[in-house]
Write a protein that holds these residues in place. Sequence first.
Motif, PDB file in Angstrom:
ATOM      1  N   ILE A  98      23.292  30.793  -9.945  1.00  0.00           N
ATOM      2  CA  ILE A  98      22.837  30.311 -11.780  1.00  0.00           C
ATOM      3  C   ILE A  98      21.595  29.185 -11.176  1.00  0.00           C
ATOM      4  N   PHE A  99      20.571  29.722 -12.620  1.00  0.00           N
ATOM      5  CA  PHE A  99      19.719  28.872 -12.552  1.00  0.00           C
ATOM      6  C   PHE A  99      19.700  28.068 -13.799  1.00  0.00           C
ATOM      7  N   ALA A 100      19.713  27.003 -13.486  1.00  0.00           N
ATOM      8  CA  ALA A 100      19.172  26.349 -15.270  1.00  0.00           C
ATOM      9  C   ALA A 100      17.522  26.062 -15.401  1.00  0.00           C
ATOM     10  N   THR A 101      17.367  26.454 -16.555  1.00  0.00           N
ATOM     11  CA  THR A 101      15.862  26.065 -17.082  1.00  0.00           C
ATOM     12  C   THR A 101      16.260  25.868 -18.638  1.00  0.00           C
ATOM     13  N   ASP A 102      15.335  24.862 -18.936  1.00  0.00           N
ATOM     14  CA  ASP A 102      15.164  24.625 -20.449  1.00  0.00           C
ATOM     15  C   ASP A 102      14.049  25.065 -21.522  1.00  0.00           C
ATOM     16  N   ASN A 103      12.918  26.271 -20.721  1.00  0.00           N
ATOM     17  CA  ASN A 103      12.384  26.923 -21.888  1.00  0.00           C
ATOM     18  C   ASN A 103      11.980  28.272 -20.714  1.00  0.00           C
ATOM     19  N   LEU A 104      11.419  29.310 -21.983  1.00  0.00           N
ATOM     20  CA  LEU A 104      11.480  30.620 -21.972  1.00  0.00           C
ATOM     21  C   LEU A 104      10.308  31.057 -20.542  1.00  0.00           C
ATOM     22  N   LEU A 105       9.206  30.038 -20.568  1.00  0.00           N
ATOM     23  CA  LEU A 105       8.429  31.071 -19.039  1.00  0.00           C
ATOM     24  C   LEU A 105       8.745  30.183 -17.905  1.00  0.00           C
ATOM     25  N   ASP A 106       9.852  29.470 -18.335  1.00  0.00           N
ATOM     26  CA  ASP A 106      11.090  28.701 -16.780  1.00  0.00           C
ATOM     27  C   ASP A 106      12.116  29.459 -16.195  1.00  0.00           C
ATOM     28  N   GLU A 107      12.457  30.735 -17.378  1.00  0.00           N
ATOM     29  CA  GLU A 107      13.114  31.586 -17.076  1.00  0.00           C
ATOM     30  C   GLU A 107      12.640  32.392 -16.141  1.00  0.00           C
ATOM     31  N   PHE A 108      10.988  32.811 -16.536  1.00  0.00           N
ATOM     32  CA  PHE A 108      10.845  34.052 -16.045  1.00  0.00           C
ATOM     33  C   PHE A 108      10.355  33.481 -14.590  1.00  0.00           C
ATOM     34  N   ARG A 109       9.931  32.008 -14.021  1.00  0.00           N
ATOM     35  CA  ARG A 109       9.981  31.715 -13.308  1.00  0.00           C
ATOM     36  C   ARG A 109      11.051  31.716 -12.570  1.00  0.00           C
ATOM     37  N   ALA A 110      12.307  31.649 -12.680  1.00  0.00           N
ATOM     38  CA  ALA A 110      13.189  31.974 -11.877  1.00  0.00           C
ATOM     39  C   ALA A 110      13.578  32.654 -11.219  1.00  0.00           C
ATOM     40  N   ASP A 111      13.185  33.538 -12.037  1.00  0.00           N
ATOM     41  CA  ASP A 111      13.002  35.568 -12.034  1.00  0.00           C
ATOM     42  C   ASP A 111      12.339  35.708 -11.036  1.00  0.00           C
ATOM     43  N   LYS A 112      11.154  35.137 -11.422  1.00  0.00           N
ATOM     44  CA  LYS A 112      10.565  35.677  -9.961  1.00  0.00           C
ATOM     45  C   LYS A 112      10.724  34.294  -8.708  1.00  0.00           C
ATOM     46  N   VAL A 113      10.376  33.255  -8.472  1.00  0.00           N
ATOM     47  CA  VAL A 113      11.599  33.413  -7.281  1.00  0.00           C
ATOM     48  C   VAL A 113      12.348  34.340  -6.725  1.00  0.00           C
ATOM     49  N   GLY A 114      13.490  34.360  -7.440  1.00  0.00           N
ATOM     50  CA  GLY A 114      14.745  35.469  -6.899  1.00  0.00           C
ATOM     51  C   GLY A 114      14.444  36.812  -6.486  1.00  0.00           C
ATOM     52  N   ASP A 115      13.014  37.353  -7.556  1.00  0.00           N
ATOM     53  CA  ASP A 115      12.823  38.366  -6.855  1.00  0.00           C
ATOM     54  C   ASP A 115      12.167  38.451  -5.496  1.00  0.00           C
TER      55      ASP A 115
END
Length: 986
Positions: free
Chosen positions: A249-266
């Motif tokens: 579970i990756f905690a973010t607080d803005n929309l851009l960070d949501e996709f940045r987290a997904d990028k690292v996961g991918d």
Amino acid sequence: MKLKLLILGVFLCSCVLHSQEYFPKNDGVKTRNTNYTVFKNARIHTDPQNVIENGMFAITEGKITAVGKSIDIPENSIVIDLKGKEVYPSFIDLFSDFGIPEPKKAEAGNTPQYDAAREGFYWNDHIRPDTEAISHFKFDSKEAEKYHQAGFGVVNTHVPDGIIRGAGMLVALTPEVSEGDRILEGRSSQYLSLDKSVQSRQSYPTSTMGAMALIRQAYLDAKWYAEGHAKNKDLALEALNRNKNLVQIFATDNLLDEFRADKVGDEFGIQYVILGSGKEYQRLDKAKASNATFIVPLKFPKAFDVEDPYLANQLSLEEMREWNQAPANLKMLSEKEVPFTLTTHSIDAEKDFKTNLLKAIEYGLPKAEALAALTTVPAKTIDQENKLGVIKEGAWANFLITSGDYFEKETTLYENWVQGEKKILSSIDATDITGNYNLKVNGKTYELKISGDPVKLKSEVKTNNSKIGSKLSFENNWMNLLLSSPDTTKSDFIRLVANVPSETKQISGKAILQNGNETTFQVIKASEAEKKDDMKKDKEIHNLLPVTYPNIAYGFSSKPQQQNVLFKNATVWTSEEDGVLENTDVLVKNGEIVKIGAGINAGGAKVIDATGKHLTAGIVDEHSHIAASAINEAGHNSSAEVQMEDVVDPTDIDIYRNLAGGVTTIQLLHGSANPIGGQSAILKLKWGESAEDMIFEQAPPFIKFALGENVKQSNWSGGRFPQTRMGVEQVFTDYFSRAKAYESSRDDSDFRKDLEMETILEILNGERFVSSHSYIQSEINMLMKVAENFGFNINTFTHILEGYKVADKMKEHGVGASTFSDWWAYKYEVNDAIPYNASIMTEAGLTVAINSDDGEMSRRLNQEAAKSVKYGGMSEEEAWKMVTINPAKLLHIDNLVGSIKTGKQADLVLWNDHPLSIYAKPEKTMVEGVFYFDIERDSEMRKEIRKERNELIGMMLKAKNNGVETQPIKKEEKQRVHCDLLEEVK
């Protein structure tokens, strides 16, 4: 206690209620309650899609044993009739810190901390996968009560501290049982974030891109460690490997960070569950493509107080739209079939949860989807789909009993059962006594108004239109009413008590007067209570405004498409040997320039009459800091591992402004906080596209170096090496030497991949180019010599304000120059800057560009180039090349952009005047055949923006007049970004 809980975490991951029967009992006879409780005649929502009318279910020992239209009732059963009531599975919150004490902040120090403080763990304190929520957990009855009131029975809790935060635990909010009985999973999931631990002062990382790089390195190190290559024991890496099979579970607080987290996961084959921002509606395509399940906070922005027109002018359209659009986020996610759960994170669960949930439903979220987001989706997400979130045989007896449809405002939540244990929230047999009454006592008649819900009733008493003090309590159908004396000079009270019948038209009871005498009273209903629909306040903002790309002013309602275009009769500035061509046509097809000449046949292409206008290649800015969420990673003297691509912000309004200034390509550079900075991002300014779509894929990789005052920290405090210019040289020498040694160790059996060393090795091998921040001639010479000693060349000196002093040496080295036209005297090391610098370096045979390093200057680079016509007598064509083909050459993309030539990408600007004139304006700016700026559209957009702002202001004024709570306007200036910014960009 902590040790005991750790043991429980190991042995009770799949614990059942009363599983501790093997404990000795020394205070009485040991018994076990095996009775059944059977509920009948209920409307049972077994899951979000299925309902049993007049159904039955049985529970025992914390589990559901049977459910159906009709079930066998065991002999030892307590039967509860729920006629007229509804039953739902209780809710699950996947993101919580319930029962976890706030992490203790590290004590402040006088100097930065660069090394980890935790011995035996990872080299960075902010990587804390060894943290176990179970060792910190303590049940909090008060907080549990808030969750119960909101309908929750289970939470996934964790220690909210650090970048990799360790294992969370799944906890049932069961009242009056042991800690062990509540623990459903001792290690339920691993949590991550982009925020540092408050328990450490360690400086690195200082930025989002640094946090992302650190996560990548930790993953690589964990794999290396698991393969047995390490010579030391690392408890953090052991924990990270232990946690890899948990839900992430990756905690973010803005929309851009949501996709940045997904990028690292991918990158590492990890599918994160992402704590969202509530703004997913702004990029539903990206949310869908992430394949993530989003945990969405039920938090909506308040309307702004816009009564003051001057303050209202300070509000951005983005903020105003968010208020209008955010409540529809869940509806849009549902329509797009993006899986999501709901969380009480960042709101008051008791006060705001249901209010906001009903608001989301009012905005179109289907009730079944809302229930799924609270039950089956979170259960499935944490692999508990047959145990939680449903009413079925074998599942935990976690359920709610309500007076009706839970998703209606008037519905009362009576009971919240968790693991078969009842939590009473409102008496299920309570009589509704709200209404308007005549109260007769001691020969006087009062007006009595009772309002509120059964849990929080309020009384209002008047006599002769004067209000007198009163206090009402109502429990188990017993009413107690305390009346103050109408005479305000006295402190006498009348005490009334009555058992309320099921019919409340008339209530009779005992009254104790001020003098202690007893008498009777009567309460006769005059009228029913007024039913207030608080949701009507928000229904008036149902006029949802459309989302644009990006969702701010000047965004596109739909993404612009590539066009085939013929520019007719233009004055064409080729930036090639052909020079400036008069009355020339340029044909663009499929994003490329396919023909240049006179009398070209359009062949179905859109024709633009460019008579009297100038057509140029798009401006290329070699040194930019726009479109970024961070500029510096200042935690180390080398941050070669960080990537500016990680922090591209495609919503930055400066992208649009730069397009309006004719800029189509930029190099987004890391700042100058350290000698070896981060990896560059070369971007096409594709307004409205995602961060990934803006990356100039064919461009080679670059990195930022820096010299001078910034890297030795002359202008801010810091204890980091280097502190002198000699130390700066040693940093380069040391890192290049280490990279050589690193390369030679690649064949070793215990080789460890180091992202920082990999990047520096790319420089040494000529696979990555260096753009170096520079001012003083001595340092310029130093870096060229260091590079030559290690067998490579510096590609570009940027700023290079003393380049005119060493132009001959630069020519010999083979380095280009990217400079300012006339900036000087803004700090000591630029005292020798002169406006003739660009011309002198050009005459010396260098490739020279004019750059901005500034979001404002970048909009006027055409004028900056023109200054060298005055200072140094440079020809207009050569001056123009300094912002087109020359920076393209420095970036090694001149085969694709920077000039008008057949076969090149169609990055073009149509100007209404001579491009070097201060009166020139771009009328159209094209990137790869797409018009991302059009002055006519811009004019129309200004009108539409004014109209939209007025519409939103009207909505907010109306909302405030209807009693909706508002927030004050806070004026925020746009943050101007340069090389030395040492904080995140707001």
